[in-house]
Design an enzyme around this catalytic site. Structure first.
Site, PDB file in Angstrom:
ATOM      1  N   CYS A 110       0.791  -1.249   0.000  1.00 45.13           N
ATOM      2  CA  CYS A 110       0.000   0.000   0.000  1.00 45.13           C
ATOM      3  C   CYS A 110       0.810   1.280   0.000  1.00 45.13           C
ATOM      4  O   CYS A 110       0.708   2.076  -0.927  1.00 45.13           O
ATOM      5  CB  CYS A 110      -0.948  -0.001   1.195  1.00 45.13           C
ATOM      6  SG  CYS A 110      -2.261  -1.193   1.029  1.00 45.13           S
TER       7      CYS A 110
HETATM    8  C1  UDX Z   1      -1.098  -0.084   5.600  1.00 44.43           C
HETATM    9  C2  UDX Z   1      -2.091   0.767   6.399  1.00 44.43           C
HETATM   10  O1  UDX Z   1      -1.696   0.775   7.783  1.00 44.43           O
HETATM   11  C3  UDX Z   1      -3.503   0.237   6.240  1.00 44.43           C
HETATM   12  O2  UDX Z   1      -4.416   1.096   6.917  1.00 44.43           O
HETATM   13  C4  UDX Z   1      -3.849   0.202   4.741  1.00 44.43           C
HETATM   14  O3  UDX Z   1      -5.148  -0.331   4.541  1.00 44.43           O
HETATM   15  C5  UDX Z   1      -2.825  -0.639   3.989  1.00 44.43           C
HETATM   16  O4  UDX Z   1      -1.496  -0.121   4.238  1.00 44.43           O
HETATM   17  P1  UDX Z   1       0.117  -2.424   5.920  1.00 44.43           P
HETATM   18  O5  UDX Z   1       0.857  -2.092   4.668  1.00 44.43           O
HETATM   19  O6  UDX Z   1      -0.460  -3.786   6.087  1.00 44.43           O
HETATM   20  O7  UDX Z   1      -1.080  -1.390   6.164  1.00 44.43           O
HETATM   21  O8  UDX Z   1       1.158  -2.267   7.131  1.00 44.43           O
HETATM   22  P2  UDX Z   1       1.509  -1.193   8.239  1.00 44.43           P
HETATM   23  O9  UDX Z   1       1.383  -1.845   9.558  1.00 44.43           O
HETATM   24  O10 UDX Z   1       0.817   0.078   8.056  1.00 44.43           O
HETATM   25  O11 UDX Z   1       3.089  -1.000   7.959  1.00 44.43           O
HETATM   26  C6  UDX Z   1       3.564  -0.541   6.685  1.00 44.43           C
HETATM   27  C7  UDX Z   1       5.061  -0.438   6.684  1.00 44.43           C
HETATM   28  O12 UDX Z   1       5.497   0.608   7.535  1.00 44.43           O
HETATM   29  C8  UDX Z   1       5.793  -1.703   7.156  1.00 44.43           C
HETATM   30  O13 UDX Z   1       6.912  -1.927   6.327  1.00 44.43           O
HETATM   31  C9  UDX Z   1       6.233  -1.357   8.558  1.00 44.43           C
HETATM   32  O14 UDX Z   1       7.399  -2.043   8.929  1.00 44.43           O
HETATM   33  C10 UDX Z   1       6.498   0.132   8.438  1.00 44.43           C
HETATM   34  N1  UDX Z   1       6.341   0.886   9.696  1.00 44.43           N
HETATM   35  C11 UDX Z   1       5.125   0.977  10.302  1.00 44.43           C
HETATM   36  C12 UDX Z   1       7.447   1.549  10.225  1.00 44.43           C
HETATM   37  O15 UDX Z   1       8.575   1.480   9.687  1.00 44.43           O
HETATM   38  N2  UDX Z   1       7.284   2.275  11.370  1.00 44.43           N
HETATM   39  C13 UDX Z   1       6.077   2.395  11.998  1.00 44.43           C
HETATM   40  O16 UDX Z   1       6.013   3.092  13.035  1.00 44.43           O
HETATM   41  C14 UDX Z   1       4.972   1.716  11.452  1.00 44.43           C
END
Ligand code: UDX
Length: 437
Positions: free
Chosen positions: A266
């Site tokens: 996403c």
């Molecule tokens: C995301 C959105 O959160 C969700 O609402 C949408 O529908 C789809 O995209 P997702 O991609 O499943 O969800 O994962 P998410 O938990 O948001 O993490 C995305 C990325 O950001 C991961 O690579 C994670 O490691 C990274 N991340 C997340 C960070 O590096 N730091 C953070 O504080 C949070």
């Protein structure tokens, strides 16, 4: 209500969850193999809790899967949940949305039952109004707003916690072509226990909300990663800083974990698609571009730390813990593990890796260029360097006695003091002691 969900990918888990709320759901997909798997109560994607929800609803007769679009004829609501991947220039590829809209329109042509067609796939502003509706009208010979309703209902599910997120939403956004579409869609979400905000709006605003939300979350991550890089140089720990700024209720604690950047299906795709959409209307999206630029740079910061700890990486054996783009998923899409491993291989290192779930998907990317280990212990045994790339819980309690080499923590999952008390060299993103202070 009677619901059809088109698309067996991630967003398609909507089907199982809506069935769990008592609706009669048919899930429609292209792949016969996937459909067979689903009908046996098994999820084609790894998602904690989804198998149980599938089994429960299939055996209760509320859910079944098929390849046959004919089954939408009886539906009150039809969800479009197909993929919207990126084109090479970052813009959105709507071919699956188009194909599926044509199929729906063919059914609308001969069906007398009034239906609401709802776009749940992530699509750039104006897509539902200027693309989906014209395709539906052209191929059905019917008129939106008169013969069928239209909605836009973005999903905010995170991989790994999708089932929980579905049941416990902060908000549900319902964009409707008209009042009837909005009201029908609203009733779908009536049985939820959790109190949530219900945002009702027009189609284009609903589309924009999804992009603005994902960009805001991606922005927080790039922001804290930049702060982390600055913190290191001033011997300040980014974790302390993130915690303290998060205590201000205007900022909040979540999505401030510094690391190697965001991956997944996403954030990278959606920020790029919004950049493209902005340019198309004459806006120069410098802020969004910077979010992506920082995100591209951040994995290389981890490789720099590895070089600072181990010198020349040529011929070194490096244990990479984690391959998935985040914990609790087998998804490798846009995983930061890919640029990191490619960079290590380019530097002449021998890479071996372990991930609790993503090894099979990783094999499709790296083939035999790296070695795959069945456990974290096997992975770190005899290695010259250990790099933590994914924030899996099982790496938080890594047995430090089994580690005999410097540890480079890309997700700040280990306690640096504990690692040091085991005599290990520890470096991590945004860690105050990276330069020996
Ligand atoms: C995301 C959105 O959160 C969700 O609402 C949408 O529908 C789809 O995209 P997702 O991609 O499943 O969800 O994962 P998410 O938990 O948001 O993490 C995305 C990325 O950001 C991961 O690579 C994670 O490691 C990274 N991340 C997340 C960070 O590096 N730091 C953070 O504080 C949070």
């Amino acid at each position: 209500m009677k619901v059809s969900v088109i698309g067996t990918g991630y967003v398609g888990l909507t089907a199982a969850c809506l069935a769990d709320f008592g609706h009669n759901v048919v899930l429609i997909g292209r792949s016969k193999d996937k459909i067979d798997v689903i009908n046996q109560g098994a999820s084609p994607i790894y998602e904690p809790g989804l198998d149980e929800v599938l089994k429960r609803n299939i055996s209760a007769g509320r859910l079944h899967a098929t390849t046959d679009y004919k089954e939408i004829d009886d539906s009150d609501v039809v969800f479009i949940c197909v993929g919207t991947p990126s084109n090479d220039d970052g813009s959105i590829d709507l071919s699956q949305v188009e194909e599926c809209s044509i199929q729906i329109a063919e059914r609308l042509k001969n069906s007398s039952k009034y239906k609401i067609i709802v776009v749940k796939s992530t699509v750039v502003p104006k897509t539902t109004k200027n693309f989906v509706i014209p395709v539906l009208e052209k191929h059905s010979g019917k008129k939106a707003g008169k013969d069928f309703g239209v909605g836009m209902n973005p999903e905010f599910l995170r991989e790994g916690t999708g089932v929980y997120d579905f049941v416990n939403p902060d908000k549900i956004v319902i964009g409707g072509l008209d009042e009837k579409s909005t009201a029908t869609l609203s009733t779908l979400y009536e049985n939820f226990d959790k109190k949530f905000h219900r945002v009702t709006t027009d189609l284009t605003t609903a589309e924009m909300i999804k992009y603005a939300q994902n960009s805001a979350l991606a922005a927080r991550i790039s922001f804290i990663n930049e702060i982390a890089n600055i913190c290191e140089k001033y011997s300040v720990d980014v974790k302390e800083v993130a915690h303290a700024i998060g205590l201000d209720t205007r900022i909040g604690q979540r999505f401030l974990s510094a690391g190697i950047g965001f991956g997944g299906s996403c954030f990278p795709k959606d920020v790029n698609a919004l950049i493209s959409a902005a340019k198309a209307v004459g806006i120069n999206p410098v802020f969004l571009q910077t979010i992506m630029e920082i995100n591209e740079r951040q994995p290389h910061r981890l490789v720099e730390l590895a070089k600072e700890a181990a010198g020349d990486l040529h011929g070194k054996t490096i244990a990479v813990l984690g391959l998935a783009f985040k914990n609790d998923t087998d998804d490798m899409r846009e995983s930061r593990a890919t640029p990191i491993i490619n960079s290590l291989l380019h530097a002449g290192a021998n890479v071996r890796a372990h991930d609790p779930r993503a090894m099979e998907n990783a094999k499709e990317i790296f083939g035999d260029k790296i070695e795959y280990c069945n456990s974290k212990e096997e992975c770190v045994r005899g290695a010259d360097l250990c790099m933590i790339v994914t924030e899996w819980d099982e790496f938080r309690n890594l047995d430090l006695n089994s580690v005999k080499c410097p540890v480079i923590d890309g997700r700040r999952v280990l306690d640096p003091e504990k690692a040091k008390s085991h005599g290990l060299i520890y470096k991590g993103i945004g860690y105050k002691g990276n330069f020996g202070v």
